[in-house]
Motif scaffolding. Structure first.
Motif, PDB file in Angstrom:
ATOM      1  N   UNK A  45      -8.976   9.944   8.124  1.00  0.00           N
ATOM      2  CA  UNK A  45      -8.866   9.570   6.719  1.00  0.00           C
ATOM      3  C   UNK A  45      -7.564   9.921   6.060  1.00  0.00           C
ATOM      4  N   UNK A  46      -7.109  11.108   6.223  1.00  0.00           N
ATOM      5  CA  UNK A  46      -5.735  11.668   5.820  1.00  0.00           C
ATOM      6  C   UNK A  46      -4.545  10.738   5.975  1.00  0.00           C
ATOM      7  N   UNK A  47      -4.568  10.435   7.335  1.00  0.00           N
ATOM      8  CA  UNK A  47      -3.306   9.419   7.524  1.00  0.00           C
ATOM      9  C   UNK A  47      -3.735   8.092   6.644  1.00  0.00           C
ATOM     10  N   UNK A  48      -4.879   7.301   6.447  1.00  0.00           N
ATOM     11  CA  UNK A  48      -4.911   6.158   5.820  1.00  0.00           C
ATOM     12  C   UNK A  48      -4.794   6.374   4.389  1.00  0.00           C
ATOM     13  N   UNK A  49      -4.854   7.731   3.836  1.00  0.00           N
ATOM     14  CA  UNK A  49      -4.482   7.853   2.240  1.00  0.00           C
ATOM     15  C   UNK A  49      -3.251   7.883   2.198  1.00  0.00           C
ATOM     16  N   UNK A  50      -2.582   8.127   3.172  1.00  0.00           N
ATOM     17  CA  UNK A  50      -0.822   8.146   3.199  1.00  0.00           C
ATOM     18  C   UNK A  50      -0.504   6.809   3.380  1.00  0.00           C
ATOM     19  N   UNK A  51      -1.028   6.217   4.471  1.00  0.00           N
ATOM     20  CA  UNK A  51      -0.548   4.837   5.057  1.00  0.00           C
ATOM     21  C   UNK A  51      -1.064   3.549   4.009  1.00  0.00           C
ATOM     22  N   UNK A  52      -2.090   3.436   3.674  1.00  0.00           N
ATOM     23  CA  UNK A  52      -2.617   2.498   3.120  1.00  0.00           C
ATOM     24  C   UNK A  52      -1.730   1.502   1.948  1.00  0.00           C
ATOM     25  N   UNK A  53      -1.401   2.864   1.018  1.00  0.00           N
ATOM     26  CA  UNK A  53      -0.662   2.308  -0.099  1.00  0.00           C
ATOM     27  C   UNK A  53       0.874   1.677   0.326  1.00  0.00           C
ATOM     28  N   UNK A  54       1.263   2.086   1.329  1.00  0.00           N
ATOM     29  CA  UNK A  54       2.629   1.631   1.867  1.00  0.00           C
ATOM     30  C   UNK A  54       2.451   0.292   2.699  1.00  0.00           C
ATOM     31  N   UNK A  97       5.687  18.508   4.966  1.00  0.00           N
ATOM     32  CA  UNK A  97       5.113  18.167   3.760  1.00  0.00           C
ATOM     33  C   UNK A  97       4.413  16.712   4.184  1.00  0.00           C
ATOM     34  N   UNK A  98       3.501  16.440   3.279  1.00  0.00           N
ATOM     35  CA  UNK A  98       2.886  14.941   3.279  1.00  0.00           C
ATOM     36  C   UNK A  98       4.231  13.865   3.358  1.00  0.00           C
ATOM     37  N   UNK A  99       5.335  14.216   2.502  1.00  0.00           N
ATOM     38  CA  UNK A  99       6.089  13.057   2.152  1.00  0.00           C
ATOM     39  C   UNK A  99       6.871  12.736   3.560  1.00  0.00           C
ATOM     40  N   UNK A 100       7.190  13.813   4.181  1.00  0.00           N
ATOM     41  CA  UNK A 100       7.665  13.457   5.776  1.00  0.00           C
ATOM     42  C   UNK A 100       6.936  12.759   6.592  1.00  0.00           C
ATOM     43  N   UNK A 101       5.608  12.922   6.722  1.00  0.00           N
ATOM     44  CA  UNK A 101       4.888  11.826   7.276  1.00  0.00           C
ATOM     45  C   UNK A 101       4.840  10.494   6.875  1.00  0.00           C
ATOM     46  N   UNK A 102       4.719  10.331   5.429  1.00  0.00           N
ATOM     47  CA  UNK A 102       4.963   9.021   4.723  1.00  0.00           C
ATOM     48  C   UNK A 102       5.984   8.495   5.027  1.00  0.00           C
ATOM     49  N   UNK A 185       8.429   2.917  -0.195  1.00  0.00           N
ATOM     50  CA  UNK A 185       8.164   4.439  -1.080  1.00  0.00           C
ATOM     51  C   UNK A 185       8.587   4.120  -2.480  1.00  0.00           C
ATOM     52  N   UNK A 186       9.682   3.231  -2.643  1.00  0.00           N
ATOM     53  CA  UNK A 186       9.728   3.260  -4.138  1.00  0.00           C
ATOM     54  C   UNK A 186       8.926   2.502  -4.797  1.00  0.00           C
ATOM     55  N   UNK A 187       8.278   1.407  -4.170  1.00  0.00           N
ATOM     56  CA  UNK A 187       7.113   0.794  -4.845  1.00  0.00           C
ATOM     57  C   UNK A 187       6.092   1.532  -5.139  1.00  0.00           C
ATOM     58  N   UNK A 188       5.670   2.477  -4.224  1.00  0.00           N
ATOM     59  CA  UNK A 188       4.509   3.355  -4.534  1.00  0.00           C
ATOM     60  C   UNK A 188       5.045   4.460  -5.301  1.00  0.00           C
ATOM     61  N   UNK A 189       5.962   4.744  -5.799  1.00  0.00           N
ATOM     62  CA  UNK A 189       6.696   5.684  -6.902  1.00  0.00           C
ATOM     63  C   UNK A 189       6.634   6.973  -5.812  1.00  0.00           C
TER      64      UNK A 189
END
Length: 456
Positions: A45-54, A97-102, A185-189
């Protein structure tokens, strides 16, 4: 007929919340060793929260991309089989950080969107790969016990395929994936700083011998030009100082604590998270590590402290339920699994876990409930072999032998045994009403199995 003795054997060894499966992923790093995969509802669920917007920013359907977690301490992430993203637990646990995973996910999304694996040989796109991925995702391989230690080898590819370095990208493709990832990443702010920080973590390994490098470098050539390009983007982007939202920071802390609790020995967990550390991640890691060495009361105290701070959290409820379940306290685990499932009814692993305890309690009304929950799981994950295995048990106990046979056929198809699937589907047809959904599905399985046989 599926009797209770058989059912017990089928249910033995299933660790509810955190599954470690052994199977061979296609040509992973040009190696031919078994690859253990983890399934966990909260981590996924955590990875999905990071990945789906991308994924959405890349114009991809998130529902069409499978994210798989590799139980491997090294830093790595890769795309295989087209729309399948593999991420090592070592990468997740080392990310600050989450941003590194993203940043890593954004880069890999660039490979998917750019179809950089399109040159893979046709044999990696055929039914064999589907069967292997089905084994991994469905849990057809043996599952680890509560301490995550026992594994069995799963499907393997031929050495000829394994020798090919099919996942190694060219520098051009790596640069293209970098640019694409930064645009997502830019597109998702979101900031691209995490991507830069991840590259900087790996930069010092460039001069190490190949076997000492993290495998990410062996498939993703890292160059000074690439790092400079990402650094220039970070220096000039108005989003570079964008911070991870608090909810993502909380998810990351919990995910890392959970992974370390399950993967590391208790001594290492206690060194990393001493008793004086009362953060959520620390208590979570200690609770899980204590559970793994059968110190149930201490583990439950830690979980109760977490639930006191975050009441009704579904994943904390799930974890406490697992501790109780694995220690034989099924009746106490049931309401916790039920509460977690009621909050997240579309989370298939929670439905699977709830159905498991319902089946184990061996009460007719709970058996019927388990059937409903498992039917929901198989709707979301139609190739989830363990769900079909449990459905066969539940239907058998409910005296619905034709549907039990059909579930066995589905299970066999999910693990790639088309001959067994054909035999069970034939048996199911003998008791199913002509034209019913089950009858139609049995005929579909027979036709699919026949096609596989003819194409061999």
């Amino acid at each position: 007929m599926i009797n209770r003795a058989i059912a017990r054997r089928l249910l033995a060894g299933f660790s509810a919340a955190f599954l470690i499966l052994a199977a061979m992923a296609p040509a992973v790093l040009a190696q031919s060793r078994p690859l253990s995969l983890i399934r966990d509802a909260e981590v996924e669920s955590t990875i999905r929260a990071y990945a789906d917007p991308l994924f959405k920013a890349a114009g991809l359907d998130p529902g069409g991309i499978r994210v798989l977690l590799v139980n491997e301490d090294s830093i790595n992430a890769f795309v295989a089989g087209g729309m399948r993203l593999f991420i090592n637990t070592g990468l997740l646990m080392r990310a600050d950080t989450p941003n590194q995973v993203k940043g890593v996910i954004a880069h890999e999304t660039g490979h998917i969107a750019g179809a950089h694996l399109s040159r893979i040989q046709e044999e990696l796109k055929n039914a064999t790969i589907e069967q292997i991925i089905g084994l991994v995702l469905g849990g057809a391989a043996a599952v680890a016990s509560g301490d995550g230690g026992a594994m069995v080898a799963g499907a393997t590819l031929g050495s000829e395929i394994a020798k090919r370095n099919l996942l190694k990208y060219s520098r051009t493709q790596e640069s293209a994936a970098d640019h694409a990832g930064m645009s997502y990443l830019d597109a998702t702010k979101q900031s691209s700083r995490g991507m830069l920080e991840f590259f900087e973590k790996l930069e010092g390994q460039e001069f190490l011998l190949g076997q000492n490098q993290d495998p990410y470098l062996r498939t993703h050539p890292l160059t000074t030009d690439r790092i400079d390009t990402v650094r220039a983007h970070v220096d000039n982007s108005p989003l570079s100082d964008a911070k991870d939202p608090p909810e993502d920071l909380a998810r990351h802390e919990r995910m890392v604590g959970k992974l370390k609790g399950y993967i590391w020995p208790l001594s290492r967990v206690e060194q990393e998270y001493p008793a004086s550390d009362q953060s959520i991640g620390a208590r979570y890691a200690r609770a899980i590590a204590l559970f793994r060495v059968s110190r149930m009361q201490e583990a439950l105290r830690e979980m109760d402290s977490l639930l006191a701070d975050v009441p009704n959290d579904p994943f904390f409820q799930e974890q406490k339920a697992q501790i109780l379940f694995e220690n034989g306290k099924l009746a106490e685990a049931l309401p916790l699994y039920t509460a977690a499932y009621n909050q997240l009814p579309d989370e298939p692993l929670l439905g699977l876990e709830l159905a498991h305890v319902e089946i184990e309690l061996e009460q007719p009304e709970l058996t019927k409930s388990a059937i409903r929950h498992l039917e929901g799981v198989t709707t979301i994950e139609p190739r989830n072999a363990r769900a079909w295995e449990f459905l066969a048990i539940a239907y058998g106990r409910d005296d619905n032998l034709p549907m039990a046979a059909l579930a066995q056929a589905e299970h066999a198809m999910a693990i790639g045994d088309s001959e067994e699937a054909w035999a069970w589907a034939k048996r199911a047809l003998e008791g199913l009403e002509a034209g019913s959904p089950g009858w139609l599905k049995a005929n579909d399985i027979i036709a699919e199995a026949q096609m596989i046989k003819e194409n061999k």
